[in-house]
Write an enzyme that holds these catalytic residues in place. Structure first.
Site, PDB file in Angstrom:
ATOM      1  N   GLY A   1       0.806  -1.216   0.000  1.00  0.00           N
ATOM      2  CA  GLY A   1       0.000   0.000   0.000  1.00  0.00           C
ATOM      3  C   GLY A   1       0.835   1.260   0.000  1.00  0.00           C
ATOM      4  O   GLY A   1       0.495   2.248   0.652  1.00  0.00           O
TER       5      GLY A   1
ATOM      6  N   GLY B   1       1.472   3.582  -2.249  1.00  0.00           N
ATOM      7  CA  GLY B   1       1.232   4.646  -3.225  1.00  0.00           C
ATOM      8  C   GLY B   1       0.188   5.663  -2.828  1.00  0.00           C
ATOM      9  O   GLY B   1      -0.107   6.577  -3.596  1.00  0.00           O
TER      10      GLY B   1
ATOM     11  N   ASN C   1       1.866  -2.169   5.452  1.00  0.00           N
ATOM     12  CA  ASN C   1       1.102  -0.960   5.730  1.00  0.00           C
ATOM     13  C   ASN C   1      -0.329  -1.021   5.221  1.00  0.00           C
ATOM     14  O   ASN C   1      -1.221  -0.386   5.799  1.00  0.00           O
ATOM     15  CB  ASN C   1       1.839   0.233   5.098  1.00  0.00           C
ATOM     16  CG  ASN C   1       0.951   1.428   4.870  1.00  0.00           C
ATOM     17  OD1 ASN C   1       0.607   2.156   5.794  1.00  0.00           O
ATOM     18  ND2 ASN C   1       0.539   1.631   3.613  1.00  0.00           N
TER      19      ASN C   1
ATOM     20  N   SER D   1      -2.636  -0.440  15.039  1.00  0.00           N
ATOM     21  CA  SER D   1      -3.400   0.771  15.324  1.00  0.00           C
ATOM     22  C   SER D   1      -3.678   0.823  16.818  1.00  0.00           C
ATOM     23  O   SER D   1      -3.736  -0.215  17.488  1.00  0.00           O
ATOM     24  CB  SER D   1      -4.722   0.764  14.546  1.00  0.00           C
ATOM     25  OG  SER D   1      -5.593   1.772  15.005  1.00  0.00           O
TER      26      SER D   1
ATOM     27  N   TYR E   1     -11.743  -5.073  12.054  1.00  0.00           N
ATOM     28  CA  TYR E   1     -10.494  -4.321  11.904  1.00  0.00           C
ATOM     29  C   TYR E   1      -9.718  -4.297  13.214  1.00  0.00           C
ATOM     30  O   TYR E   1      -8.503  -4.541  13.245  1.00  0.00           O
ATOM     31  CB  TYR E   1     -10.833  -2.907  11.440  1.00  0.00           C
ATOM     32  CG  TYR E   1      -9.671  -1.938  11.382  1.00  0.00           C
ATOM     33  CD1 TYR E   1      -8.708  -2.025  10.383  1.00  0.00           C
ATOM     34  CD2 TYR E   1      -9.556  -0.912  12.323  1.00  0.00           C
ATOM     35  CE1 TYR E   1      -7.653  -1.126  10.327  1.00  0.00           C
ATOM     36  CE2 TYR E   1      -8.505  -0.012  12.271  1.00  0.00           C
ATOM     37  CZ  TYR E   1      -7.558  -0.120  11.274  1.00  0.00           C
ATOM     38  OH  TYR E   1      -6.518   0.771  11.224  1.00  0.00           O
TER      39      TYR E   1
END
Length: 256
Positions: free
Chosen positions: A19, A21, A95, A147, A160
């Protein structure tokens, strides 16, 4: 991006980012490029315009490989392609994630499996593919983005949050298993980072004010605030730091 520090051992390092970009990942890619690293990253959407931008800004072009990280074979093939282009991978940054809001009552098998595949499963299989290259190189650093959400007991995304808790456990397990090979593994736990996606979907004035009240430092986090911590964990300056969770959240939660 104006980085106040130079990690000289990252110059020429072979770095792979999932991830890389957009959002935080784009800042990570730029941060490593500005250290002189050779960066490859995967992303599902087209990131060639971003690569053009990075080449203009840093003089180095990252290797973009279009890939859905939930496709394990494609992900591991991308890691192989990265190693063939840049040499054995010594830094892996997991990421890519998606914090899509959802209610427990509405989650079905399909959504749960999708969320875990994106937010946890790909971390394991990217590490599985990168570790042989790190062994070949004589060591390496794996940085897994988690997180603070599960530490806060935040609601609104149970799948999540469950994955983020799993990432911490996975990081400690990999640190223990591959420490003898001089491979370090740490979790990095950001607070609420105001990416473009966050601003568009959830960062209304009331939510921002409520979250800022919880922070010791009264400034909202932006993607660039996470880069220094990742570079530190990637560099040999943190060579004896492994199996840990580094929190960058402006002082919302505490560890220990």
């Amino acid at each position: 991006m104006d980085l106040p520090a130079k990690f000289h051992d990252l110059e020429g390092a072979s770095v792979f980012i999932t991830g890389g970009g957009s959002g935080i990942g784009a800042s990570l890619t730029e941060g490593f490029l500005r250290q002189g690293a050779k960066v490859a990253f995967v992303q599902r959407s087209d990131a060639n315009p971003f690569c053009d931008e990075m080449e203009d800004a840093t003089g180095l072009r990252p290797l973009f490989i279009k890939c859905d990280v939930t496709d394990t074979k494609a992900l591991q093939d991308a890691i192989k392609q990265s190693a063939e282009a840049h040499g054995p991978i010594t830094v892996l940054v997991n990421n890519a994630a998606n914090d899509q809001r959802h209610k427990t009552e509405e989650v079905d098998d399909q959504f749960w499996d999708w969320s875990v595949a994106l937010n946890l499963k790909h971390y394991f299989f990217s590490a599985q593919a990168a570790i042989p290259y790190m062994k070949q190189a004589g060591g390496g650093s794996i940085i897994n983005f988690s997180s603070i959400s599960y530490m806060m007991g935040a609601d609104g995304f149970p799948a999540y949050a469950s994955s983020n808790a799993g990432i911490t456990g996975l990081s400690r397990a990999l640190a223990r298993e591959f420490g003898p090979d001089k491979i370090r593994c740490n979790a990095l736990m950001p607070g609420w980072v105001l990416t473009e996606r966050q601003r568009e979907l959830w960062a209304n004035p009331q939510a921002l004010e409520k979250h800022l009240d919880k922070q010791c430092l009264k400034e909202h986090l932006v993607p660039e605030d996470i880069v220094g911590g990742v570079l530190f964990l990637a560099s040999n300056i943190s060579r004896m730091l492994t199996g840990q969770a580094l929190v960058i959240d402006g002082g919302v939660v505490v560890t220990g």
